[in-house]
Design a protein around this motif. Structure first.
Motif, PDB file in Angstrom:
ATOM      1  N   PRO A 146       0.817  -1.217   0.000  1.00  0.00           N
ATOM      2  CA  PRO A 146       0.000   0.000   0.000  1.00  0.00           C
ATOM      3  C   PRO A 146       0.846   1.260   0.000  1.00  0.00           C
ATOM      4  O   PRO A 146       1.990   1.268   0.462  1.00  0.00           O
ATOM      5  CB  PRO A 146      -0.811  -0.110   1.295  1.00  0.00           C
ATOM      6  N   GLY A 147       0.258   2.335  -0.502  1.00  0.00           N
ATOM      7  CA  GLY A 147       0.934   3.625  -0.513  1.00  0.00           C
ATOM      8  C   GLY A 147       0.305   4.563   0.494  1.00  0.00           C
ATOM      9  O   GLY A 147      -0.030   4.163   1.601  1.00  0.00           O
ATOM     10  N   CYS A 148       0.126   5.815   0.074  1.00  0.00           N
ATOM     11  CA  CYS A 148      -0.350   6.836   1.001  1.00  0.00           C
ATOM     12  C   CYS A 148      -1.883   6.834   1.081  1.00  0.00           C
ATOM     13  O   CYS A 148      -2.553   6.779   0.049  1.00  0.00           O
ATOM     14  CB  CYS A 148       0.128   8.196   0.498  1.00  0.00           C
ATOM     15  N   PRO A 149      -2.423   6.885   2.312  1.00  0.00           N
ATOM     16  CA  PRO A 149      -3.892   6.925   2.432  1.00  0.00           C
ATOM     17  C   PRO A 149      -4.498   8.163   1.767  1.00  0.00           C
ATOM     18  O   PRO A 149      -5.661   8.139   1.382  1.00  0.00           O
ATOM     19  CB  PRO A 149      -4.142   6.941   3.947  1.00  0.00           C
ATOM     20  N   PHE A 150      -3.683   9.215   1.612  1.00  0.00           N
ATOM     21  CA  PHE A 150      -4.237  10.460   1.071  1.00  0.00           C
ATOM     22  C   PHE A 150      -3.966  10.608  -0.430  1.00  0.00           C
ATOM     23  O   PHE A 150      -4.098  11.688  -0.990  1.00  0.00           O
ATOM     24  CB  PHE A 150      -3.677  11.649   1.859  1.00  0.00           C
ATOM     25  N   ALA A 151      -3.551   9.510  -1.064  1.00  0.00           N
ATOM     26  CA  ALA A 151      -3.260   9.569  -2.504  1.00  0.00           C
ATOM     27  C   ALA A 151      -4.008   8.499  -3.286  1.00  0.00           C
ATOM     28  O   ALA A 151      -3.760   8.304  -4.468  1.00  0.00           O
ATOM     29  CB  ALA A 151      -1.754   9.424  -2.727  1.00  0.00           C
ATOM     30  N   VAL A 152      -4.948   7.820  -2.633  1.00  0.00           N
ATOM     31  CA  VAL A 152      -5.611   6.693  -3.292  1.00  0.00           C
ATOM     32  C   VAL A 152      -6.936   7.100  -3.952  1.00  0.00           C
ATOM     33  O   VAL A 152      -7.435   6.409  -4.844  1.00  0.00           O
ATOM     34  CB  VAL A 152      -5.806   5.524  -2.292  1.00  0.00           C
ATOM     35  N   GLN A 153      -7.484   8.248  -3.556  1.00  0.00           N
ATOM     36  CA  GLN A 153      -8.798   8.674  -4.076  1.00  0.00           C
ATOM     37  C   GLN A 153      -8.841   8.744  -5.610  1.00  0.00           C
ATOM     38  O   GLN A 153      -9.857   8.365  -6.205  1.00  0.00           O
ATOM     39  CB  GLN A 153      -9.218  10.026  -3.477  1.00  0.00           C
ATOM     40  N   THR A 221      -7.473   5.958  13.203  1.00  0.00           N
ATOM     41  CA  THR A 221      -8.775   6.510  12.814  1.00  0.00           C
ATOM     42  C   THR A 221      -8.730   7.043  11.380  1.00  0.00           C
ATOM     43  O   THR A 221      -9.638   6.793  10.581  1.00  0.00           O
ATOM     44  CB  THR A 221      -9.181   7.652  13.779  1.00  0.00           C
ATOM     45  N   ALA A 222      -7.651   7.764  11.063  1.00  0.00           N
ATOM     46  CA  ALA A 222      -7.521   8.343   9.718  1.00  0.00           C
ATOM     47  C   ALA A 222      -7.434   7.262   8.655  1.00  0.00           C
ATOM     48  O   ALA A 222      -8.099   7.339   7.606  1.00  0.00           O
ATOM     49  CB  ALA A 222      -6.276   9.239   9.665  1.00  0.00           C
ATOM     50  N   VAL A 223      -6.628   6.239   8.933  1.00  0.00           N
ATOM     51  CA  VAL A 223      -6.441   5.160   7.963  1.00  0.00           C
ATOM     52  C   VAL A 223      -7.741   4.405   7.727  1.00  0.00           C
ATOM     53  O   VAL A 223      -8.127   4.115   6.591  1.00  0.00           O
ATOM     54  CB  VAL A 223      -5.339   4.198   8.473  1.00  0.00           C
ATOM     55  N   ARG A 224      -8.436   4.092   8.815  1.00  0.00           N
ATOM     56  CA  ARG A 224      -9.664   3.298   8.687  1.00  0.00           C
ATOM     57  C   ARG A 224     -10.778   4.108   8.035  1.00  0.00           C
ATOM     58  O   ARG A 224     -11.674   3.559   7.412  1.00  0.00           O
ATOM     59  CB  ARG A 224     -10.079   2.749  10.057  1.00  0.00           C
ATOM     60  N   LYS A 225     -10.722   5.432   8.222  1.00  0.00           N
ATOM     61  CA  LYS A 225     -11.705   6.299   7.563  1.00  0.00           C
ATOM     62  C   LYS A 225     -11.518   6.220   6.039  1.00  0.00           C
ATOM     63  O   LYS A 225     -12.481   6.131   5.280  1.00  0.00           O
ATOM     64  CB  LYS A 225     -11.514   7.740   8.058  1.00  0.00           C
ATOM     65  N   VAL A 226     -10.270   6.233   5.625  1.00  0.00           N
ATOM     66  CA  VAL A 226      -9.990   6.133   4.186  1.00  0.00           C
ATOM     67  C   VAL A 226     -10.375   4.754   3.655  1.00  0.00           C
ATOM     68  O   VAL A 226     -11.016   4.628   2.606  1.00  0.00           O
ATOM     69  CB  VAL A 226      -8.499   6.432   3.898  1.00  0.00           C
ATOM     70  N   ARG A 227     -10.015   3.721   4.397  1.00  0.00           N
ATOM     71  CA  ARG A 227     -10.376   2.360   3.969  1.00  0.00           C
ATOM     72  C   ARG A 227     -11.894   2.230   3.816  1.00  0.00           C
ATOM     73  O   ARG A 227     -12.384   1.626   2.870  1.00  0.00           O
ATOM     74  CB  ARG A 227      -9.898   1.311   4.975  1.00  0.00           C
ATOM     75  N   ALA A 228     -12.627   2.786   4.780  1.00  0.00           N
ATOM     76  CA  ALA A 228     -14.092   2.702   4.730  1.00  0.00           C
ATOM     77  C   ALA A 228     -14.623   3.460   3.511  1.00  0.00           C
ATOM     78  O   ALA A 228     -15.528   2.989   2.816  1.00  0.00           O
ATOM     79  CB  ALA A 228     -14.698   3.250   6.017  1.00  0.00           C
ATOM     80  N   PRO A 285      -6.285  -2.833  19.562  1.00  0.00           N
ATOM     81  CA  PRO A 285      -7.422  -1.919  19.453  1.00  0.00           C
ATOM     82  C   PRO A 285      -7.852  -1.869  17.988  1.00  0.00           C
ATOM     83  O   PRO A 285      -7.000  -1.792  17.098  1.00  0.00           O
ATOM     84  CB  PRO A 285      -6.848  -0.574  19.903  1.00  0.00           C
ATOM     85  N   TRP A 286      -9.138  -1.975  17.744  1.00  0.00           N
ATOM     86  CA  TRP A 286      -9.626  -2.027  16.360  1.00  0.00           C
ATOM     87  C   TRP A 286     -10.604  -0.892  16.114  1.00  0.00           C
ATOM     88  O   TRP A 286     -11.457  -0.611  16.952  1.00  0.00           O
ATOM     89  CB  TRP A 286     -10.298  -3.373  16.079  1.00  0.00           C
ATOM     90  N   ALA A 287     -10.459  -0.231  15.002  1.00  0.00           N
ATOM     91  CA  ALA A 287     -11.309   0.937  14.707  1.00  0.00           C
ATOM     92  C   ALA A 287     -12.697   0.486  14.262  1.00  0.00           C
ATOM     93  O   ALA A 287     -12.886  -0.599  13.743  1.00  0.00           O
ATOM     94  CB  ALA A 287     -10.655   1.780  13.619  1.00  0.00           C
ATOM     95  N   ARG A 288     -13.640   1.367  14.456  1.00  0.00           N
ATOM     96  CA  ARG A 288     -14.989   1.160  13.934  1.00  0.00           C
ATOM     97  C   ARG A 288     -14.918   1.394  12.427  1.00  0.00           C
ATOM     98  O   ARG A 288     -14.500   2.446  11.958  1.00  0.00           O
ATOM     99  CB  ARG A 288     -15.887   2.214  14.590  1.00  0.00           C
ATOM    100  N   GLU A 289     -15.276   0.429  11.637  1.00  0.00           N
ATOM    101  CA  GLU A 289     -15.172   0.593  10.185  1.00  0.00           C
ATOM    102  C   GLU A 289     -16.346  -0.015   9.432  1.00  0.00           C
ATOM    103  O   GLU A 289     -16.746   0.501   8.392  1.00  0.00           O
ATOM    104  CB  GLU A 289     -13.844   0.003   9.677  1.00  0.00           C
ATOM    105  N   PHE A 290     -16.904  -1.101   9.953  1.00  0.00           N
ATOM    106  CA  PHE A 290     -17.997  -1.792   9.260  1.00  0.00           C
ATOM    107  C   PHE A 290     -19.125  -0.824   8.904  1.00  0.00           C
ATOM    108  O   PHE A 290     -19.592  -0.760   7.765  1.00  0.00           O
ATOM    109  CB  PHE A 290     -18.523  -2.917  10.165  1.00  0.00           C
ATOM    110  N   GLU A 291     -19.548  -0.069   9.902  1.00  0.00           N
ATOM    111  CA  GLU A 291     -20.697   0.830   9.734  1.00  0.00           C
ATOM    112  C   GLU A 291     -20.396   1.902   8.694  1.00  0.00           C
ATOM    113  O   GLU A 291     -21.254   2.243   7.875  1.00  0.00           O
ATOM    114  CB  GLU A 291     -21.055   1.489  11.074  1.00  0.00           C
ATOM    115  N   ASP A 292     -19.178   2.439   8.710  1.00  0.00           N
ATOM    116  CA  ASP A 292     -18.830   3.507   7.773  1.00  0.00           C
ATOM    117  C   ASP A 292     -18.717   3.008   6.331  1.00  0.00           C
ATOM    118  O   ASP A 292     -18.853   3.775   5.387  1.00  0.00           O
ATOM    119  CB  ASP A 292     -17.510   4.174   8.184  1.00  0.00           C
ATOM    120  N   CYS A 293     -18.432   1.729   6.175  1.00  0.00           N
ATOM    121  CA  CYS A 293     -18.355   1.163   4.820  1.00  0.00           C
ATOM    122  C   CYS A 293     -19.743   1.045   4.209  1.00  0.00           C
ATOM    123  O   CYS A 293     -19.892   1.053   2.990  1.00  0.00           O
ATOM    124  CB  CYS A 293     -17.752  -0.240   4.853  1.00  0.00           C
ATOM    125  N   GLY A 294     -20.739   0.862   5.055  1.00  0.00           N
ATOM    126  CA  GLY A 294     -22.099   0.672   4.560  1.00  0.00           C
ATOM    127  C   GLY A 294     -22.449  -0.776   4.281  1.00  0.00           C
ATOM    128  O   GLY A 294     -23.481  -1.062   3.669  1.00  0.00           O
TER     129      GLY A 294
END
Ligand SMILES: [Zn+2]
Length: 480
Positions: A146-153, A221-228, A285-294
């Motif tokens: 993987p690369g940068c979370p802010f360059a994948v969009q 949190t930032a990484v999982r937000k991007v993944r979601a 510790p695991w981030a909340r992500e399921f809900e944000d993915c939809g």
């Protein structure tokens, strides 16, 4: 002996030799499944089927395919048609045939889109992290890089374009798409392994996340937000636009209690990253992500990872497996809302074992595995998605189908009951799980060590039920 007899003998002999030396054709996956399972005794009604992730449909003619679909349906089993490949016309021909037959027979259509889901990070330099000299780099500590979370969009459109023709074709032909699932795991930004360390070397990440050097939680949190966002924008939303009622899920995406109790094959224990230790095990510790993915289906993972056996000191070795897997299963069971079906990935035989097993190693027995599956069902898991390497198919399908089929006897409880117990005893004693339906309780008790003959089960209404020791059976009790 006349020459005719000799000639006949030679023919027979050569036939025998040929039969002994020729490799028999491999038995198709589906034939193994049909051989090892029986049609259901108790109907499943509208309950979800038992999903088998690994075996493929046979690439047979339509008559044969139809026979197989009916035989699987009689057993309550569903397979996935595979979406993937770069040549849509070629790759879609067979999945479309399956879907057309399923529509004709009134059967649900389930697809595994893993083959289309990977490739966000495809090595394009623009998707990399940026070091202080302006040089792009990728994180090599994962199975994928993987690369940068802010360059994948910028990759979203290209990834959506892979999925669109499939969705469009299914919609145009008015085919069904009841369940869309994928095993998308490593093709995204990730906080584990060297993920955090790599981001700290990246000027983009440093600019986006304040306190990146010291605040792991902020990075997570930032990484999982991007993944979601990746999964929501590229998978979930396009599917829902065309198939608003499709069930949509992904491997290891599920509501949880804030921790992950297991490590995937590409995740390495890394110094400096947070985790709670218990015996030799580390819970992250695991981030909340399921809900944000939809996602609309929870797909937790209950696998017998090899390391689990060595991480707990319990004298009852079976409980080393049971304890950990029940922690993960209870976390999902407790935190998933009833409207979200739980289709749980399961694997019985030891997962990712080393070439040589330790002397004291004791694999999870078939009996213990079946008990575990019962406790999953009585803790809110709806059905299973059985994964296994292909050579294990016969032995893996037997116990999971046995439990799935037997549990249908208690369909009313599975459909409408509420799980009331999520305790995971810290020492091997006994485990109790229960579904309550009105005044009735469906209970499973499994003993692993010294335990009283009766367990006093305290119910929400203040009454107490005495649960006796029983082996390998469910109990039906009524509240006072
Ligand atoms: Zn970066």
């Amino acid at each position: 002996m006349n020459h005719l007899l000799i000639a006949t003998l030679l023919v027979c002999l050569s036939t025998t030799i040929r039969a002994a030396t020729a490799t028999p054709p491999p038995v198709p996956d589906v034939e193994i499944v049909l051989r090892e399972t029986q049609p259901l005794t108790f109907p499943r009604g509208s309950r979800l089927p038992l999903y088998l992730w690994t075996p493929n449909f046979p690439t047979a003619d339509d008559a044969e395919l139809e026979r197989v679909l009916k035989a699987l349906e009689a057993r309550g089993i569903a397979l996935f048609a595979r979406w993937g490949g770069n040549d849509f016309a070629k790759a879609s021909a067979f999945p479309l045939r399956v879907a057309r037959l399923q529509k004709k027979l009134g059967l649900e259509t389930s697809v595994d889109a893993t083959g289309l889901a990977h490739g966000f990070y495809n090595g394009t330099p623009a998707t990399g992290h940026v070091d202080k000299d302006g040089k792009r780099f990728f994180d090599k500590s994962f199975f994928w890089s993987p690369g940068c979370p802010f360059a994948v969009q910028p990759r979203y459109d290209a990834m959506r374009a892979r999925l669109e023709p499939w969705l469009e074709k299914y919609q145009d032909e008015q085919l069904r798409l009841d369940f869309w699932a994928a095993d998308w795991e490593f093709d995204g930004p990730n906080e584990w392994n060297s993920g955090w360390a790599s981001a700290r070397q990246c000027v983009t990440c440093r600019a986006q996340i304040p306190n990146l050097d010291t605040d792991f939680a902020a990075f997570q949190t930032a990484v999982r937000k991007v993944r979601a966002e990746m999964q929501r924008e590229v998978f979930v939303k396009p599917i829902q636009r065309r198939f608003p009622n499709a069930r949509i899920g992904n491997y290891a995406m599920n509501p949880h209690d804030g921790r992950r109790y297991w490590w995937d094959f590409f995740e390495k224990r890394t110094d400096g990253l947070p985790a709670k230790a218990e015996h030799g095990a580390l819970y992250r510790p695991w981030a909340r992500e399921f809900e944000d993915c939809g996602y609309t289906v929870a797909m937790p993972v209950i696998y017998t990872w090899f390391n689990l056996h060595g991480e707990y000191p319990f004298a009852n070795h079976q409980y080393r497996w049971f304890y950990n897997l029940l922690l993960e299963a209870s976390s999902t069971g407790r935190h998933t809302t009833p409207a979200v079906p739980r289709v749980t990935f399961v694997h019985w035989t030891t997962t990712n074992p080393p070439k040589e097993l330790p002397k004291d190693f004791e694999a999870l027995t078939e009996t213990s595995y079946e008990e575990l599956l019962w406790h999953l069902l009585l803790r809110g898991h709806d059905t299973f998605a059985m994964w296994c390497p292909a050579p294990e198919l016969a032995q893996e399908v037997r116990p999971v189908h046995r439990v799935y089929a037997a549990a249908l006897e208690y369909k009313e409880f599975l459909d409408h009951g509420q799980p009331v117990l999520f305790d995971v005893p810290k020492q091997p004693g006994f485990v109790v799980s229960a579904l309550q339906l009105g005044k009735k309780l469906l209970i499973r008790r499994t003993d692993f060590g010294p335990a009283p003959a009766f367990f006093e089960l305290k119910l929400a209404n203040g009454t107490t039920l005495r649960v006796p020791k029983v082996d390998g059976k469910c109990l039906l009790l009524t509240t006072p």
